[in-house]
Design a protein around this motif. Sequence first.
Motif, PDB file in Angstrom:
ATOM      1  N   HIS A   1      -6.508   5.494   3.146  1.00  0.00           N
ATOM      2  CA  HIS A   1      -5.460   5.146   1.898  1.00  0.00           C
ATOM      3  C   HIS A   1      -4.950   3.115   1.644  1.00  0.00           C
TER       4      HIS A   1
ATOM      5  N   GLY B   1       2.466   5.562  -0.626  1.00  0.00           N
ATOM      6  CA  GLY B   1       1.665   7.202  -0.068  1.00  0.00           C
ATOM      7  C   GLY B   1       1.344   6.728   0.803  1.00  0.00           C
ATOM      8  N   THR B   2       1.344   8.454   1.145  1.00  0.00           N
ATOM      9  CA  THR B   2       1.029   8.598   2.750  1.00  0.00           C
ATOM     10  C   THR B   2      -0.071   8.694   2.944  1.00  0.00           C
ATOM     11  N   VAL B   3      -0.357   9.466   4.276  1.00  0.00           N
ATOM     12  CA  VAL B   3      -1.647  10.334   3.823  1.00  0.00           C
ATOM     13  C   VAL B   3      -1.582  10.888   4.632  1.00  0.00           C
ATOM     14  N   GLU B   4      -1.919  12.333   4.163  1.00  0.00           N
ATOM     15  CA  GLU B   4      -1.608  14.251   4.058  1.00  0.00           C
ATOM     16  C   GLU B   4      -3.112  14.196   4.551  1.00  0.00           C
TER      17      GLU B   4
ATOM     18  N   ASN C   1      -3.377   6.568  -5.288  1.00  0.00           N
ATOM     19  CA  ASN C   1      -1.968   5.897  -4.062  1.00  0.00           C
ATOM     20  C   ASN C   1      -1.422   4.658  -5.338  1.00  0.00           C
TER      21      ASN C   1
ATOM     22  N   ARG D   1      -6.182  10.348  -2.458  1.00  0.00           N
ATOM     23  CA  ARG D   1      -5.854  10.740  -0.984  1.00  0.00           C
ATOM     24  C   ARG D   1      -6.012  11.983  -0.504  1.00  0.00           C
TER      25      ARG D   1
ATOM     26  N   GLN E   1       0.853  -1.267   0.129  1.00  0.00           N
ATOM     27  CA  GLN E   1      -0.218  -0.288  -0.293  1.00  0.00           C
ATOM     28  C   GLN E   1       0.839   1.506  -0.026  1.00  0.00           C
TER      29      GLN E   1
ATOM     30  N   THR F   1      -4.518  15.761  -7.191  1.00  0.00           N
ATOM     31  CA  THR F   1      -4.085  14.858  -6.595  1.00  0.00           C
ATOM     32  C   THR F   1      -3.576  13.351  -6.889  1.00  0.00           C
TER      33      THR F   1
ATOM     34  N   GLU G   1      -7.028   8.480   9.954  1.00  0.00           N
ATOM     35  CA  GLU G   1      -6.553   8.876   9.165  1.00  0.00           C
ATOM     36  C   GLU G   1      -5.286   7.825   8.269  1.00  0.00           C
TER      37      GLU G   1
ATOM     38  N   PRO H   1      -8.302   0.675  -2.563  1.00  0.00           N
ATOM     39  CA  PRO H   1      -7.665   1.710  -3.130  1.00  0.00           C
ATOM     40  C   PRO H   1      -7.356   1.779  -4.943  1.00  0.00           C
TER      41      PRO H   1
ATOM     42  N   GLN I   1     -12.533  10.070   0.228  1.00  0.00           N
ATOM     43  CA  GLN I   1     -12.025   9.423   1.686  1.00  0.00           C
ATOM     44  C   GLN I   1     -12.061  10.717   2.999  1.00  0.00           C
TER      45      GLN I   1
END
Length: 482
Positions: free
Chosen positions: A153, A20-23, A40, A165, A18, A37, A149, A157, A170
């Motif tokens: 993601h 990507g990071t959560v913003e 994922n 994201r 998985q 944007t 949070e 996904p 989301q």
Amino acid sequence: MAKLQSGNGVQWKDNKSQRGTVENLAEHESSSLGSNTELNGFANTDIQTDRYGFIGGAQQSAGENDDIPPDVLRQREAKWLDMLNSWDKWMAKKHKKVKVRCQKGIPPSLRGRAWLYLSGGKVKKEQNQSKFQELDSQPGDAKWLDVIEKDLHRQFPFHEMFVARGGHGQQDLFRVLKAYTLHRPEEGYCQAQAPIAAVLLMHMPAEDAFWGLVQICEKYLPGYYSAGLEAIQLDGEILFALLKRVSPVAHRHLKKHKIDPILYMTEWFMCAFSRTLPWASVLRVWDMFFCEGVKIIFRVGLVLLKCMLGSQEKLKACQGQYETMELLRSIEPRYMHETFLVQEVIELPVSERDIEKEHLSQLRRWKETHGELHCKSPPRMHGAKAIMAAEPPSRQDLKQNPTIIVEVPQATESQAEKGKKVKKSKTEKKKDTNNTSPPLNPYPLPSDPTLPSDNLSQHLQKDAPLQSSSQSLSSAEHDTYL
């Protein structure tokens, strides 16, 4: 695969990475699929979606064409609209017919609305108006917000609604899950609630999805998401006991290798198979689940175990615990196919009575070995009829709110223009009344008390020019599921 951990969570180790990071969600107020944007883990170029909105992943439709003929689908839509307009009468007098129609599959255009009625979420929403808005406006507990949070993601996904994201999907998922932690602070948040809420959001607005989640957590699967996961462990033992009757061969094999039910059924049950089955099968299973209750989840689990471990020929390939677990992680597609699975589930002779009888037996054993349950859950409701009987709704609670309202702009004519108009003669009026009326629309617009039906029909005549879109159509509920 699932593993137990302290607290009230279940943590999954996914084979797929998985990325990507959560913003911060507040920074993405206008993001959605197709915007700039970050997505994922893949670039937003030439995205092709299947009919369910998946752009890839294991649950993307492989292109098989099992579509219902359009004329049959239209007939089913008309029948469901009729049922929803008289929901209390249908549930009281024709529940078997409702069940059969759920087994055939709810029309996609009405699935979200039907789920809300079946679950009792519609009644809860009407009886608690502005409750969701109140919870949504509160900041929430920082302890749960951080965990939620981090999970956003990971939920589907590869679905266009959740691929961006910080996108709208989301954001709504965050709102629904946060609202539930405020609604049930003693229960908080469990990771398995996220895919449940995400499936609901694919079919209905955030407020409706919240009440759908409430009903699943409190009526259909009570205790599943509480600390200690006692309810899911109990149901695992119930499943194993029922398997002995359904498939003695599979039961003996699992017992021989000491494979505890919690190892293979946790994700199945807690996520209502939303992370396991092909998407067409997920939707059909959920249609029946909302109507008939948790017995559908038990039946699906029993069918899969029977098909994968129910013969000596199949067991030759899995001589140990590891091989067996690998087999259950990669169920053959033919056994999960919509047509095959639904028919097997319908025919499997496991009833609510069987489940409750076994539940009492396992509860006695639990008390002997573990003592009293730490988490006291409300009694489980076996489907829509039981939920309605426990909390009888009023006719007002079941009233359908108009989804689309046609606004007719007021005509502004000068007195001079009015004076120039010549009244129709009596013969002309008589001629007009003798004209054959057009056939009735099988999908009439919901009645609007502010708009006389005569004016509405006149406005929708073929020769009447449409006004600008901002004048003619406005969404009353901002929903997209009908």
